[in-house]
Design an enzyme around this catalytic site. Sequence first.
Site, PDB file in Angstrom:
ATOM      1  N   PHE A 140      -6.859  -5.550  -3.531  1.00 32.47           N
ATOM      2  CA  PHE A 140      -7.931  -5.714  -4.506  1.00 32.47           C
ATOM      3  C   PHE A 140      -9.272  -5.975  -3.836  1.00 32.47           C
ATOM      4  O   PHE A 140     -10.325  -5.685  -4.391  1.00 32.47           O
ATOM      5  CB  PHE A 140      -7.586  -6.843  -5.492  1.00 32.47           C
ATOM      6  CG  PHE A 140      -8.155  -8.194  -5.154  1.00 32.47           C
ATOM      7  CD1 PHE A 140      -9.358  -8.597  -5.685  1.00 32.47           C
ATOM      8  CD2 PHE A 140      -7.474  -9.070  -4.312  1.00 32.47           C
ATOM      9  CE1 PHE A 140      -9.886  -9.849  -5.388  1.00 32.47           C
ATOM     10  CE2 PHE A 140      -7.991 -10.314  -4.016  1.00 32.47           C
ATOM     11  CZ  PHE A 140      -9.204 -10.701  -4.564  1.00 32.47           C
ATOM     12  N   HIS A 169       0.566 -16.474  -4.055  1.00 32.48           N
ATOM     13  CA  HIS A 169      -0.672 -16.344  -4.822  1.00 32.48           C
ATOM     14  C   HIS A 169      -0.412 -16.006  -6.289  1.00 32.48           C
ATOM     15  O   HIS A 169      -1.296 -15.508  -6.982  1.00 32.48           O
ATOM     16  CB  HIS A 169      -1.592 -15.292  -4.192  1.00 32.48           C
ATOM     17  CG  HIS A 169      -2.228 -15.750  -2.922  1.00 32.48           C
ATOM     18  ND1 HIS A 169      -2.564 -14.894  -1.893  1.00 32.48           N
ATOM     19  CD2 HIS A 169      -2.573 -17.000  -2.490  1.00 32.48           C
ATOM     20  CE1 HIS A 169      -3.094 -15.583  -0.894  1.00 32.48           C
ATOM     21  NE2 HIS A 169      -3.105 -16.867  -1.239  1.00 32.48           N
ATOM     22  N   THR A 197       0.816  -1.211   0.000  1.00 29.31           N
ATOM     23  CA  THR A 197       0.000   0.000   0.000  1.00 29.31           C
ATOM     24  C   THR A 197       0.852   1.265   0.000  1.00 29.31           C
ATOM     25  O   THR A 197       0.444   2.289  -0.560  1.00 29.31           O
ATOM     26  CB  THR A 197      -0.972   0.024   1.197  1.00 29.31           C
ATOM     27  OG1 THR A 197      -0.238  -0.222   2.413  1.00 29.31           O
ATOM     28  CG2 THR A 197      -2.048  -1.032   1.047  1.00 29.31           C
ATOM     29  N   ASN A 227       1.365  -5.196  11.974  1.00 34.02           N
ATOM     30  CA  ASN A 227       0.210  -4.915  11.120  1.00 34.02           C
ATOM     31  C   ASN A 227      -0.490  -3.681  11.682  1.00 34.02           C
ATOM     32  O   ASN A 227      -0.378  -3.382  12.873  1.00 34.02           O
ATOM     33  CB  ASN A 227      -0.752  -6.116  11.113  1.00 34.02           C
ATOM     34  CG  ASN A 227      -1.782  -6.028  10.003  1.00 34.02           C
ATOM     35  OD1 ASN A 227      -1.453  -5.771   8.845  1.00 34.02           O
ATOM     36  ND2 ASN A 227      -3.051  -6.236  10.345  1.00 34.02           N
TER      37      ASN A 227
END
Length: 234
Positions: free
Chosen positions: A32, A119, A25, A207
């Site tokens: 997404f 992914h 980011t 996080n």
Amino acid sequence: MIAAIKDIIKNSNHIAVLTGAGVSTASGIPDFRSSEGLWTAERSREELMSSAFFHENPEEFWHYYKSIFKLKLLQNYGPNQVHRFLNELEYGRERVDIVTQNVDGLHTAAGNGNVIEYHGTLKTASCPVCGTTFSLEKVIEETIPYCSCGNILKPDVVLFGDMIRFHEEAENLVKKADLTLVLGTSLSVMPFNMLPMVATGTKILINNYPTDKDYMFDYCIHDDLSEVIEKLKA
């Protein structure tokens, strides 16, 4: 806590880093899942970005895929301070492994040598029939990208319903690491979120908000990732 984590990182010889959307980011790339204006009550993102939808209607799939991932903009993005920090970790250590949920290719662009794109990647697409792989440039140029054999290409990201190819390899890495560093992920997607459970070394989560998996970690920091990284570098 920052001082303790800096000391742990300094004394770790093999580091496994698990990264999510929060790492990208700062480069301007949105998650997404937060895309707006593309989902309807009839068709969820899981349906539109599924392997089943691709095989049923590949032309319509490519329309949504290009809109969701904004492929034309992908080439404008570059590594940020988090990516560069992880690249710097490699200096003087036995090994640093990156296992990323991100499909933007920025860890490799930053120079990390051992990257597992858990992914897949937006950077290429392959023919599901003959297996030929094509670059992002071809995918961008053609509204619906075709292989030279005449079949419609399939993007090299892991779609909903696809198998995860590298889970076992990722598990082996975190089992061997002195330190597992988890950055910018809510750990809400299976089976990626199970990787910290098998880690045997020290486990640190950074996080911007708490996760359901915080209990797995020896240290948790809930703050802006870029700001925390700057403190760790100081």
